[in-house]
Design an enzyme around this catalytic site. Structure first.
Site, PDB file in Angstrom:
ATOM      1  N   PHE A 178      18.826  11.719  34.913  1.00 53.38           N
ATOM      2  CA  PHE A 178      19.215  11.829  36.303  1.00 53.38           C
ATOM      3  C   PHE A 178      19.996  10.622  36.594  1.00 53.38           C
ATOM      4  O   PHE A 178      19.372   9.586  36.495  1.00 53.38           O
ATOM      5  CB  PHE A 178      18.376  12.566  37.135  1.00 53.38           C
ATOM      6  CG  PHE A 178      17.993  13.629  36.952  1.00 53.38           C
ATOM      7  CD1 PHE A 178      18.984  14.984  37.415  1.00 53.38           C
ATOM      8  CD2 PHE A 178      16.634  14.104  36.492  1.00 53.38           C
ATOM      9  CE1 PHE A 178      18.346  16.199  36.914  1.00 53.38           C
ATOM     10  CE2 PHE A 178      16.169  15.397  36.136  1.00 53.38           C
ATOM     11  CZ  PHE A 178      17.344  16.396  36.449  1.00 53.38           C
ATOM     12  N   CYS A 179      21.154  10.534  37.441  1.00 58.58           N
ATOM     13  CA  CYS A 179      21.638   9.252  37.848  1.00 58.58           C
ATOM     14  C   CYS A 179      22.437   9.834  39.141  1.00 58.58           C
ATOM     15  O   CYS A 179      22.214  10.821  39.765  1.00 58.58           O
ATOM     16  CB  CYS A 179      22.756   8.571  36.943  1.00 58.58           C
ATOM     17  SG  CYS A 179      23.995   9.716  36.660  1.00 58.58           S
ATOM     18  N   ALA A 180      23.191   8.864  39.757  1.00 60.28           N
ATOM     19  CA  ALA A 180      23.818   9.036  41.077  1.00 60.28           C
ATOM     20  C   ALA A 180      24.686  10.482  41.165  1.00 60.28           C
ATOM     21  O   ALA A 180      24.511  11.152  42.047  1.00 60.28           O
ATOM     22  CB  ALA A 180      24.608   7.633  41.381  1.00 60.28           C
ATOM     23  N   GLY A 210      25.491  11.864  37.721  1.00 66.38           N
ATOM     24  CA  GLY A 210      25.511  12.417  36.496  1.00 66.38           C
ATOM     25  C   GLY A 210      26.437  12.072  35.456  1.00 66.38           C
ATOM     26  O   GLY A 210      26.508  12.808  34.360  1.00 66.38           O
ATOM     27  N   VAL A 236      21.076  13.254  40.463  1.00 64.44           N
ATOM     28  CA  VAL A 236      19.618  13.218  40.766  1.00 64.44           C
ATOM     29  C   VAL A 236      19.232  14.147  41.902  1.00 64.44           C
ATOM     30  O   VAL A 236      18.246  14.637  42.139  1.00 64.44           O
ATOM     31  CB  VAL A 236      19.033  11.667  41.090  1.00 64.44           C
ATOM     32  CG1 VAL A 236      19.729  11.300  42.545  1.00 64.44           C
ATOM     33  CG2 VAL A 236      17.778  11.427  41.340  1.00 64.44           C
TER      34      VAL A 236
END
Length: 100
Positions: A7-9, A11, A39
């Protein structure tokens, strides 16, 4: 087969790392499903994961995501491994933590 979710800011920034992780897993004969998402989707999608990794830019979310999934390993990706897109290093760490 293991399921790893990153998960990131948004995706998107973890997509390259996902591809490198998939290549490293294939080289090792490690059966794994790996996907990247924003996320904001963690609560909805994380339940299916065996291991949840957060991009360094959202590492402040680790405690919140751990609270959602106390029975799963949840970690921020090492900044050096992320910066160098070291898919093999991340896969090796996942395997070590999961005992695979």
């Amino acid at each position: 087969m293991r399921n790893i979710m990153l998960f990131c800011a948004a995706g998107m920034s973890t997509s390259m790392l996902v591809e490198r992780m998939k290549a490293a897993a294939a080289d090792q004969g490690y059966e794994v499903e790996i996907a990247a998402h924003a996320v904001s989707e963690a609560a909805k999608l994380g339940g299916d994961a065996d291991f949840i990794l957060l991009g360094p830019q959202v590492r402040f979310e680790v405690d919140r995501v751990k609270g959602l999934f106390p029975d799963k390993p949840v970690e921020a990706i090492d900044t050096v491994m992320y910066g160098t897109m070291n898919g093999a290093g991340v896969i090796n760490h996942v395997r070590e933590v999961l005992g695979d």
